[in-house]
Design a protein around this motif. Structure first.
Motif, PDB file in Angstrom:
ATOM      1  N   LYS A   1      35.204  45.190  32.735  1.00 14.05           N
ATOM      2  CA  LYS A   1      33.991  45.418  32.615  1.00 14.05           C
ATOM      3  C   LYS A   1      33.035  44.770  33.768  1.00 14.05           C
ATOM      4  O   LYS A   1      32.134  45.253  34.534  1.00 14.05           O
ATOM      5  N   ALA A   2      33.620  43.564  33.840  1.00 20.01           N
ATOM      6  CA  ALA A   2      32.888  42.466  34.910  1.00 20.01           C
ATOM      7  C   ALA A   2      33.197  43.155  36.238  1.00 20.01           C
ATOM      8  O   ALA A   2      32.382  42.809  37.199  1.00 20.01           O
ATOM      9  N   ILE A   3      34.449  43.629  36.438  1.00 20.76           N
ATOM     10  CA  ILE A   3      34.764  44.289  37.766  1.00 20.76           C
ATOM     11  C   ILE A   3      33.948  45.299  37.953  1.00 20.76           C
ATOM     12  O   ILE A   3      33.398  45.254  39.283  1.00 20.76           O
ATOM     13  N   MET A   4      33.472  46.171  37.191  1.00 19.45           N
ATOM     14  CA  MET A   4      32.493  47.261  37.497  1.00 19.45           C
ATOM     15  C   MET A   4      31.175  46.696  37.928  1.00 19.45           C
ATOM     16  O   MET A   4      30.534  47.125  38.776  1.00 19.45           O
ATOM     17  N   GLU A   5      30.758  45.542  37.052  1.00 18.96           N
ATOM     18  CA  GLU A   5      29.519  44.880  37.290  1.00 18.96           C
ATOM     19  C   GLU A   5      29.521  44.284  38.849  1.00 18.96           C
ATOM     20  O   GLU A   5      28.443  44.293  39.460  1.00 18.96           O
ATOM     21  N   ALA A   6      30.514  43.681  39.063  1.00 21.87           N
ATOM     22  CA  ALA A   6      30.532  42.979  40.510  1.00 21.87           C
ATOM     23  C   ALA A   6      30.380  44.104  41.526  1.00 21.87           C
ATOM     24  O   ALA A   6      30.081  44.103  42.583  1.00 21.87           O
ATOM     25  N   MET A   7      31.501  45.103  41.425  1.00 25.04           N
ATOM     26  CA  MET A   7      31.263  46.202  42.334  1.00 25.04           C
ATOM     27  C   MET A   7      29.913  47.023  42.551  1.00 25.04           C
ATOM     28  O   MET A   7      29.260  47.060  43.594  1.00 25.04           O
ATOM     29  N   LYS A   8      29.152  47.032  41.439  1.00 25.59           N
ATOM     30  CA  LYS A   8      27.559  47.527  41.710  1.00 25.59           C
ATOM     31  C   LYS A   8      26.688  46.470  42.241  1.00 25.59           C
ATOM     32  O   LYS A   8      25.890  46.757  42.929  1.00 25.59           O
ATOM     33  N   ALA A   9      27.023  45.002  41.916  1.00 29.79           N
ATOM     34  CA  ALA A   9      26.201  44.058  42.472  1.00 29.79           C
ATOM     35  C   ALA A   9      26.515  43.690  43.696  1.00 29.79           C
ATOM     36  O   ALA A   9      25.762  42.939  44.487  1.00 29.79           O
ATOM     37  N   LYS A  10      27.713  44.154  44.353  1.00 35.93           N
ATOM     38  CA  LYS A  10      28.155  44.040  45.633  1.00 35.93           C
ATOM     39  C   LYS A  10      28.501  42.500  45.948  1.00 35.93           C
ATOM     40  O   LYS A  10      28.472  42.027  46.977  1.00 35.93           O
ATOM     41  N   ASP A  11      28.942  41.907  44.910  1.00 37.73           N
ATOM     42  CA  ASP A  11      29.430  40.599  44.673  1.00 37.73           C
ATOM     43  C   ASP A  11      31.019  40.379  45.100  1.00 37.73           C
ATOM     44  O   ASP A  11      31.831  40.154  44.425  1.00 37.73           O
ATOM     45  N   SER A  12      31.197  39.927  46.416  1.00 40.86           N
ATOM     46  CA  SER A  12      32.748  40.267  46.911  1.00 40.86           C
ATOM     47  C   SER A  12      33.387  38.993  46.375  1.00 40.86           C
ATOM     48  O   SER A  12      34.471  39.374  46.229  1.00 40.86           O
ATOM     49  N   VAL A  13      33.081  37.994  46.374  1.00 36.12           N
ATOM     50  CA  VAL A  13      33.605  36.631  45.765  1.00 36.12           C
ATOM     51  C   VAL A  13      34.215  37.023  44.345  1.00 36.12           C
ATOM     52  O   VAL A  13      35.367  37.053  43.986  1.00 36.12           O
ATOM     53  N   ARG A  14      33.268  37.358  43.623  1.00 34.39           N
ATOM     54  CA  ARG A  14      33.328  37.583  42.006  1.00 34.39           C
ATOM     55  C   ARG A  14      34.307  38.982  42.092  1.00 34.39           C
ATOM     56  O   ARG A  14      35.211  38.867  41.030  1.00 34.39           O
ATOM     57  N   LEU A  15      34.152  39.826  42.784  1.00 36.28           N
ATOM     58  CA  LEU A  15      35.053  41.053  42.706  1.00 36.28           C
ATOM     59  C   LEU A  15      36.391  40.567  43.218  1.00 36.28           C
ATOM     60  O   LEU A  15      37.554  40.996  42.450  1.00 36.28           O
ATOM     61  N   MET A  16      36.518  39.790  44.202  1.00 33.88           N
ATOM     62  CA  MET A  16      38.019  39.640  44.455  1.00 33.88           C
ATOM     63  C   MET A  16      38.813  38.757  43.388  1.00 33.88           C
ATOM     64  O   MET A  16      39.817  38.981  43.037  1.00 33.88           O
ATOM     65  N   ALA A  17      38.073  37.647  42.900  1.00 34.07           N
ATOM     66  CA  ALA A  17      38.669  36.974  41.860  1.00 34.07           C
ATOM     67  C   ALA A  17      38.805  37.774  40.710  1.00 34.07           C
ATOM     68  O   ALA A  17      39.839  37.429  40.114  1.00 34.07           O
ATOM     69  N   LEU A  18      38.106  38.541  40.354  1.00 35.96           N
ATOM     70  CA  LEU A  18      38.319  39.360  39.014  1.00 35.96           C
ATOM     71  C   LEU A  18      39.620  40.464  39.097  1.00 35.96           C
ATOM     72  O   LEU A  18      40.401  40.568  38.197  1.00 35.96           O
ATOM     73  N   ARG A  19      39.378  40.823  40.395  1.00 40.41           N
ATOM     74  CA  ARG A  19      40.693  41.765  40.616  1.00 40.41           C
ATOM     75  C   ARG A  19      41.892  41.244  40.749  1.00 40.41           C
ATOM     76  O   ARG A  19      42.999  41.469  40.264  1.00 40.41           O
ATOM     77  N   ASN A  20      41.782  39.903  41.099  1.00 36.48           N
ATOM     78  CA  ASN A  20      43.126  39.077  41.188  1.00 36.48           C
ATOM     79  C   ASN A  20      43.640  38.616  39.830  1.00 36.48           C
ATOM     80  O   ASN A  20      44.869  38.790  39.576  1.00 36.48           O
ATOM     81  N   ILE A  21      42.639  38.516  38.719  1.00 35.57           N
ATOM     82  CA  ILE A  21      42.848  38.351  37.355  1.00 35.57           C
ATOM     83  C   ILE A  21      43.829  39.815  36.878  1.00 35.57           C
ATOM     84  O   ILE A  21      44.741  39.589  36.271  1.00 35.57           O
ATOM     85  N   LYS A  22      42.933  40.650  37.259  1.00 33.81           N
ATOM     86  CA  LYS A  22      43.490  42.056  36.736  1.00 33.81           C
ATOM     87  C   LYS A  22      44.876  42.424  37.118  1.00 33.81           C
ATOM     88  O   LYS A  22      45.541  43.148  36.650  1.00 33.81           O
ATOM     89  N   LYS A  23      45.153  42.055  38.537  1.00 30.57           N
ATOM     90  CA  LYS A  23      46.404  42.298  39.070  1.00 30.57           C
ATOM     91  C   LYS A  23      47.796  41.750  38.586  1.00 30.57           C
ATOM     92  O   LYS A  23      48.532  42.149  37.826  1.00 30.57           O
ATOM     93  N   TYR A  24      47.349  40.330  37.984  1.00 26.53           N
ATOM     94  CA  TYR A  24      48.350  39.779  37.156  1.00 26.53           C
ATOM     95  C   TYR A  24      48.406  40.174  35.680  1.00 26.53           C
ATOM     96  O   TYR A  24      49.501  40.158  35.205  1.00 26.53           O
TER      97      TYR A  24
END
Length: 149
Positions: free
Chosen positions: A9-32
């Motif tokens: 859910k936070a990944i979607m919110e970060a995408m909407k907010a265009k928060d690149s650092v947060r998005l990159m960190a959350l995607r990293n967690i999701k990848k693992y």
């Protein structure tokens, strides 16, 4: 809502907010998380305890990387790593203070019946499980050594 669902859910919110650092960190967690789920076939949801271990590992790696970047004079990369670590820490439980850790480890030592450094392995086994996510392994180890010495 599981931790994995919160992260999605936070990944979607970060995408909407265009928060690149947060998005990159959350995607990293999701990848693992996805890698862990595929490594053990047949599970749809990763237990929160396993997700917390992944986040702790990423947090430690990011902190170590930032330290190396600082030593190399790359403050820009260190700041980027620390920004991601800040996002990781949002999903970790509150870390124990030194006093709380001392109290918890003392209780575990009494429970196990440890009296000397020879019993450190037994104490660490119990303490690592009991304090998982609440304190770093290194801090637990140092506190056990201090109290058993």
């Amino acid at each position: 809502m599981t931790l994995e669902q919160q992260i999605s859910k936070a990944i979607m919110e970060a995408m909407k907010a265009k928060d690149s650092v947060r998005l990159m960190a959350l995607r990293n967690i999701k990848k693992y998380i996805i890698e862990a789920k595929t490594a053990t076939s047949g599970i749809d949801e990763l237990p929160d305890a396993d997700t917390l271990k992944i986040i702790q590992k990423l947090c430690k790696q990011g902190t170590d990387s930032a330290e190396i970047y600082k030593q190399s004079g790359r403050e820009d990369l260190a700041a980027e790593e620390l920004a991601q670590v800040a996002v990781f820490k949002e999903y970790l439980p509150k870390q124990m203070s030194d006093e709380e850790l001392t109290t918890a480890v003392s209780a575990i030592i009494a429970e196990v019946g440890a009296t000397s450094m020879k019993d450190m392995g037994r104490v660490m086994g119990v303490a690592s499980k009991a304090l998982a996510g609440k304190a770093e392994g290194k801090a637990i180890s140092e506190k056990v050594k201090q109290l058993l010495a």
